[in-house]
Design a protein around this motif. Structure first.
Motif, PDB file in Angstrom:
ATOM      1  N   SER A 170       0.845  -1.190  -0.246  1.00  0.00           N
ATOM      2  CA  SER A 170       0.222  -0.195   0.468  1.00  0.00           C
ATOM      3  C   SER A 170       0.463   1.101   0.274  1.00  0.00           C
ATOM      4  CB  SER A 170      -0.902  -0.397   1.351  1.00  0.00           C
ATOM      5  OG  SER A 170       0.042   0.174   2.920  1.00  0.00           O
ATOM      6  N   GLU A 171       2.210   0.835   0.241  1.00  0.00           N
ATOM      7  CA  GLU A 171       2.755   1.971   0.426  1.00  0.00           C
ATOM      8  C   GLU A 171       3.115   3.191  -0.812  1.00  0.00           C
ATOM      9  OE1 GLU A 171       7.544   0.352   1.125  1.00  0.00           O
ATOM     10  OE2 GLU A 171       5.888  -0.333   2.491  1.00  0.00           O
ATOM     11  N   ILE A 172       2.929   2.183  -2.309  1.00  0.00           N
ATOM     12  CA  ILE A 172       3.133   2.297  -3.233  1.00  0.00           C
ATOM     13  C   ILE A 172       2.702   2.453  -4.409  1.00  0.00           C
ATOM     14  CG2 ILE A 172       5.893   2.932  -3.353  1.00  0.00           C
ATOM     15  CD1 ILE A 172       6.006   0.146  -4.079  1.00  0.00           C
ATOM     16  N   ARG A 173       0.716   2.299  -3.766  1.00  0.00           N
ATOM     17  CA  ARG A 173      -0.177   1.999  -4.586  1.00  0.00           C
ATOM     18  C   ARG A 173       0.145   0.587  -5.651  1.00  0.00           C
ATOM     19  NH1 ARG A 173       1.234   6.959  -4.800  1.00  0.00           N
ATOM     20  NH2 ARG A 173       0.726   6.659  -6.836  1.00  0.00           N
ATOM     21  N   LEU A 174       0.178  -0.363  -4.708  1.00  0.00           N
ATOM     22  CA  LEU A 174       0.530  -1.334  -5.893  1.00  0.00           C
ATOM     23  C   LEU A 174      -0.147  -2.568  -6.255  1.00  0.00           C
ATOM     24  CD1 LEU A 174       4.642  -2.117  -6.269  1.00  0.00           C
ATOM     25  CD2 LEU A 174       3.531  -0.508  -7.338  1.00  0.00           C
ATOM     26  N   ARG A 195       4.093  11.848 -21.886  1.00  0.00           N
ATOM     27  CA  ARG A 195       3.057  12.183 -21.466  1.00  0.00           C
ATOM     28  C   ARG A 195       2.394  12.495 -19.564  1.00  0.00           C
ATOM     29  NH1 ARG A 195       0.116  10.586 -26.730  1.00  0.00           N
ATOM     30  NH2 ARG A 195       1.500   9.790 -27.783  1.00  0.00           N
ATOM     31  N   GLN A 196       1.696  13.142 -19.844  1.00  0.00           N
ATOM     32  CA  GLN A 196       2.115  13.273 -18.099  1.00  0.00           C
ATOM     33  C   GLN A 196       0.698  12.371 -17.307  1.00  0.00           C
ATOM     34  OE1 GLN A 196       3.540  16.674 -16.311  1.00  0.00           O
ATOM     35  NE2 GLN A 196       4.632  17.497 -17.894  1.00  0.00           N
ATOM     36  N   ASP A 197      -0.857  12.277 -18.739  1.00  0.00           N
ATOM     37  CA  ASP A 197      -1.750  12.013 -18.071  1.00  0.00           C
ATOM     38  C   ASP A 197      -2.318  10.648 -18.038  1.00  0.00           C
ATOM     39  OD1 ASP A 197      -2.035  14.319 -15.767  1.00  0.00           O
ATOM     40  OD2 ASP A 197      -2.565  15.227 -17.712  1.00  0.00           O
ATOM     41  N   ASP A 198      -0.885   9.666 -18.019  1.00  0.00           N
ATOM     42  CA  ASP A 198      -1.388   8.468 -18.818  1.00  0.00           C
ATOM     43  C   ASP A 198      -1.648   6.924 -17.767  1.00  0.00           C
ATOM     44  OD1 ASP A 198      -1.452   5.879 -20.063  1.00  0.00           O
ATOM     45  OD2 ASP A 198      -0.391   6.579 -21.974  1.00  0.00           O
ATOM     46  N   GLY A 209      -2.789   0.181 -14.949  1.00  0.00           N
ATOM     47  CA  GLY A 209      -3.471   0.877 -14.758  1.00  0.00           C
ATOM     48  C   GLY A 209      -3.605   1.956 -13.860  1.00  0.00           C
ATOM     49  N   ARG A 210      -1.940   2.299 -12.800  1.00  0.00           N
ATOM     50  CA  ARG A 210      -1.432   2.730 -12.063  1.00  0.00           C
ATOM     51  C   ARG A 210      -0.975   4.023 -13.283  1.00  0.00           C
ATOM     52  NH1 ARG A 210       3.336  -0.741  -9.752  1.00  0.00           N
ATOM     53  NH2 ARG A 210       3.070  -1.254 -11.859  1.00  0.00           N
ATOM     54  N   PRO A 211      -1.988   4.995 -12.545  1.00  0.00           N
ATOM     55  CA  PRO A 211      -1.520   6.819 -12.453  1.00  0.00           C
ATOM     56  C   PRO A 211       0.365   6.286 -13.569  1.00  0.00           C
ATOM     57  CG  PRO A 211      -2.657   7.030 -10.773  1.00  0.00           C
ATOM     58  CD  PRO A 211      -2.296   5.448 -10.870  1.00  0.00           C
ATOM     59  N   ALA A 212       0.752   6.939 -14.178  1.00  0.00           N
ATOM     60  CA  ALA A 212       1.515   6.457 -14.617  1.00  0.00           C
ATOM     61  C   ALA A 212       1.989   8.081 -15.432  1.00  0.00           C
ATOM     62  CB  ALA A 212       1.961   5.836 -15.555  1.00  0.00           C
ATOM     63  N   ILE A 213       3.067   8.293 -15.286  1.00  0.00           N
ATOM     64  CA  ILE A 213       3.810   9.398 -16.678  1.00  0.00           C
ATOM     65  C   ILE A 213       4.885   8.212 -17.569  1.00  0.00           C
ATOM     66  CG2 ILE A 213       5.738  11.584 -17.035  1.00  0.00           C
ATOM     67  CD1 ILE A 213       5.808  12.016 -14.469  1.00  0.00           C
ATOM     68  N   ARG A 214       4.113   8.935 -19.322  1.00  0.00           N
ATOM     69  CA  ARG A 214       5.356   7.426 -19.946  1.00  0.00           C
ATOM     70  C   ARG A 214       5.840   8.717 -21.063  1.00  0.00           C
ATOM     71  NH1 ARG A 214       0.551   6.325 -24.307  1.00  0.00           N
ATOM     72  NH2 ARG A 214       2.014   5.763 -26.091  1.00  0.00           N
ATOM     73  N   PRO A 253       3.860   9.140 -11.072  1.00  0.00           N
ATOM     74  CA  PRO A 253       3.867  10.714 -10.823  1.00  0.00           C
ATOM     75  C   PRO A 253       3.940  11.677  -9.564  1.00  0.00           C
ATOM     76  CG  PRO A 253       1.714   9.543 -10.611  1.00  0.00           C
ATOM     77  CD  PRO A 253       2.796   8.618 -11.170  1.00  0.00           C
ATOM     78  N   THR A 254       4.491  11.182  -8.909  1.00  0.00           N
ATOM     79  CA  THR A 254       5.009  11.247  -7.626  1.00  0.00           C
ATOM     80  C   THR A 254       6.086  10.798  -6.835  1.00  0.00           C
ATOM     81  OG1 THR A 254       1.749  11.561  -6.816  1.00  0.00           O
ATOM     82  CG2 THR A 254       4.003  11.749  -5.106  1.00  0.00           C
TER      83      THR A 254
END
Length: 369
Positions: free
Chosen positions: A59-63, A265-268, A273-278, A298-299
């Protein structure tokens, strides 16, 4: 009563050979999942067993654990981590070799002409990495995707790769799937971008322009200087992501956004399905029909995923170089569109740990000492 004659050795070998299981039978009886479960039972690592049996993440890195089917999408090197045959073949075609040498060999000019807007790291990022007595524990799942983007069952490259990396760059790697081994790799030579140490990464500038200039002055090989920079960033973080600070990882993303042939791309989202910068690298004139992608949290700017595959462009190209100098509107003729079969290496867990696991037959003396 006449004694039965013994079969000849060739006849015996032929008989046994005829009874050997086929590849399909082996795959059905000894699946990747069963191999992984068996390793977990042998190691006796409760945390690992919980991860595999209950399909939970940190949970610490939302995996989250790798799903059996591909999540909807919004839109690999060194001896330490020999990536899969298909990925290695892509690099071999163009003779890709990337190194970070001690002396500068290129121009100090900061390049222009990237495909998208420049990314600037947010302020206040940590400049710390793992502690001097810790190990960076990173789990990467390798997946072959078919032409429809679905995982290939028991693909030839499919495996789970668990790596424990010390601050000095020594690595213990436990692999299950297409490889079932435990390997120990002491860092015998000097640190470099694809085999870094904490000290080596800490010595790199975190100012984006300074890091950009440094990398372009020091990378060698690959099909172009631009691709060499892209590859160097991926190599630095594939196994040893935990040895780098969040500030340096974010600076790497800033460098990629300023590299010709790369669009960020900053909103991928990544494969899970995790938020990511691609960040994508595509150059139709050098690698027609191919695309390389790196996904960053992204964090924390951890490297979440590496992907090598196809875009929707022709596999032959006779036009001018470079093929692209700006992104196309929408998805029309967009070189960054993901399509077709691919190889994916997705990080499912990463954290700092205080000790190495005990794995039967894997001698770890000297690692991290």
């Amino acid at each position: 009563m006449k004694k039965a004659s013994q079969p000849s050795l060739p006849d015996a070998v032929a008989a046994v050979t005829a009874l050997r299981p086929t590849a399909a039978v082996i795959a059905a009886e000894w699946s990747t999942e069963r191999q992984t479960e068996t390793l977990a039972a042998i190691i006796g690592d409760h945390d690992l067993a919980v991860e595999l049996e209950n399909a939970t993440g940190d949970s610490e890195i939302r995996l989250q654990f790798l799903p059996t089917v591909r999540a909807p999408h919004n839109s690999w090197r060194s001896r330490r981590l020999p990536l899969v045959a298909s990925f290695a073949a892509l690099a071999a075609v163009a003779g890709t070799v990337v190194a970070l040498v001690s002396g500068g060999t290129g121009s100090s000019e900061v390049p222009a002409g990237s495909l998208g807007p420049a990314f600037n790291p947010p302020p206040g990022l940590s400049n710390s990495a793992i502690g001097p007595k810790q190990y960076s524990y990173r789990v990467v799942q390798q997946i072959d995707l078919d032409a429809d983007g679905q995982p290939v069952p028991n693909g030839r490259d499919a495996m789970v790769n668990r790596n424990w990396v010390s601050p000095d760059g020594d690595t213990m790697s436990v692999r299950t799937g297409s490889q079932n081994t435990c390997n120990v790799f002491p860092l015998d030579g000097s640190a470099r971008i694809d085999e870094p140490t904490t000290a080596f990464l800490a010595s790199l500038p975190t100012n984006v322009d300074a890091l950009n200039t440094y990398l372009r002055n020091h990378v060698q090989g690959s099909s172009s200087r631009d691709e060499a920079v892209f590859t160097a960033v991926g190599d630095a973080l594939t196994t040893a992501d935990g040895l780098a600070s969040a500030r340096l990882r974010a600076a790497f993303v800033g460098v990629l956004s300023r590299t010709p042939g790369v669009i960020v791309r900053q909103d991928d989202t990544d494969y899970l399905g995790r938020p990511a910068i691609r960040a994508d690298f595509a150059n139709q004139s050098i690698r027609p029909g191919e695309i390389q992608s790196l996904y960053f949290d992204p964090t924390t700017f951890q490297l979440l995923e590496k992907r090598n595959g196809r875009n929707d462009q022709p596999t032959t190209y006779n036009g001018p170089s470079p093929a692209y100098n700006a992104p196309a509107p929408g998805n029309a003729d967009d070189p960054e569109t993901l399509a077709g079969p691919a190889f994916v290496a997705v990080m499912t867990k990463e954290k700092a740990v205080d000790k190495l696991p005990t794995v039967p037959g894997c001698v770890t003396s000297g690692i991290g000492d």
